[in-house]
Structures are given as C-alpha cells and as structure tokens.
Design a protein around this motif. Sequence first.
Motif, short mmCIF file in Angstrom:
data_model
loop_
_atom_site.label_atom_id
_atom_site.label_comp_id
_atom_site.label_asym_id
_atom_site.label_seq_id
_atom_site.Cartn_x
_atom_site.Cartn_y
_atom_site.Cartn_z
N LEU A 172 0.82 -1.20 0.00
CA LEU A 172 0.00 0.00 0.00
C LEU A 172 0.85 1.26 0.00
O LEU A 172 0.48 2.27 -0.55
CB LEU A 172 -0.92 0.01 1.21
N ASN A 175 -2.80 2.88 -8.27
CA ASN A 175 -2.72 1.59 -7.58
C ASN A 175 -1.78 0.69 -8.39
O ASN A 175 -2.16 0.19 -9.44
CB ASN A 175 -4.11 0.96 -7.48
N VAL A 219 -9.38 3.14 -1.10
CA VAL A 219 -8.90 4.18 -0.19
C VAL A 219 -10.12 4.54 0.65
O VAL A 219 -11.12 5.06 0.14
CB VAL A 219 -8.36 5.41 -0.95
N TYR A 262 -6.74 2.43 4.19
CA TYR A 262 -7.21 1.54 3.14
C TYR A 262 -8.09 0.46 3.73
O TYR A 262 -7.89 0.02 4.85
CB TYR A 262 -6.01 0.87 2.44
#
Length: 193
Positions: A31, A86, A94, A172
Amino acid sequence: MRAKSFILFLLISFFILQGCGTSKQEDYSNLVTCTYAARSLSKPTLAGKDLSKGINFAVVSDVAAILAGNTSSVPFDFTVNINVRNPNQKKMIVNEIEYILRVDNIHLASGTYTKPLTIQGGKTKQLPLEVSIELVNLLRSNSAGTVQNMVKNLMGSGNRRSNVTLQIKPSYRIGKEIIESPRSIPLTFSFGG
C-alpha cells in the motif's frame, strides 16, 4: 508421547500463523507504494459564486463587502485534484484521507476526506478533495496577502505563484480491515502567477 505431539502441534501452529502474518504484512506494505500526485486546484467559489470564469459584478460586490469589513462569514471553497495510482494487481479501496493544506506556508485547512475511492489494479483514479475555508478570518489574520494572491491565482489574475503543500495520511480497506498508512505523504505543486 503426548507431550512430544503437543509440542510438535504448537511448533507447526506457530509456523503456520507466522507465515500468515508475514503474508498479510507483505500485502500491507504494498500500500505504501501507491503513488499520489496533486494535480491542480479547481472549482473555486466565493460565497457560492463561481470564480473559475473570472470576476463579474456579483463577485466584485462580495469582495468589496469583505474588504470593507461588512460581513462576518464568507466561505471560500475549492477542489484539490489528486491522482491516486494503484500499482498492485488487485483492486484497492482508499477508505479515507486525513489532510493538512498549506499555501505559501500558511495553514489553510485540515480535515478528513471520507468518501471511499475504489481503484482497480494498475489503474489511476482522480480523488477530488473538496476544501472549504472561512475567508474572512484568514483575511483578518497575518495571512491576508497570501490568501488574496491565492484567490487571484484561482481566478487567473494573480501575478505571483502560489505554492501548495498537502500532507495526506490515507487509510485503506482490505476485506473487513482498515489499515492506516504508516506515514504522511507530502504533495507539493505551484499554480498561477
């Protein structure tokens, strides 16, 4: 014999659970590799009046009232456009973004963006961070020159660039879990002038 079986069971369980923990940790560390880029400011409105097309009579009368000190509240709204990429193969959500916005080192706003944004794997999506500030309070403070210059730049009539710094801290959603970014991410850009 039972003691040896029990110890073997504990060791196997430990390695299985440890392996699962590592797998999750690797997924979460991906992430941090998401990229964020603040592109621009758009949709400026002053007390509900659209400033994106320049100055008209209605806007001039509102600005004159502000400068004369005849009003106690004038909301100034705009959107900070952020591209979120991403790099992972699977979709990512998100969940929310905490932010601090500064223009020319003056704190303008802070808050939390709470509209979930789903981004497919390998794709980029724009996140429209809507910001609202109370213009009268800023104009009465020591940041009046900076705010006036920013408003002029948003209207396309500024003569000095505005430098924007946006600190974001996203969280996230992965399955049912919410994972916070371990650090704030600084985004900077200039406009106008």
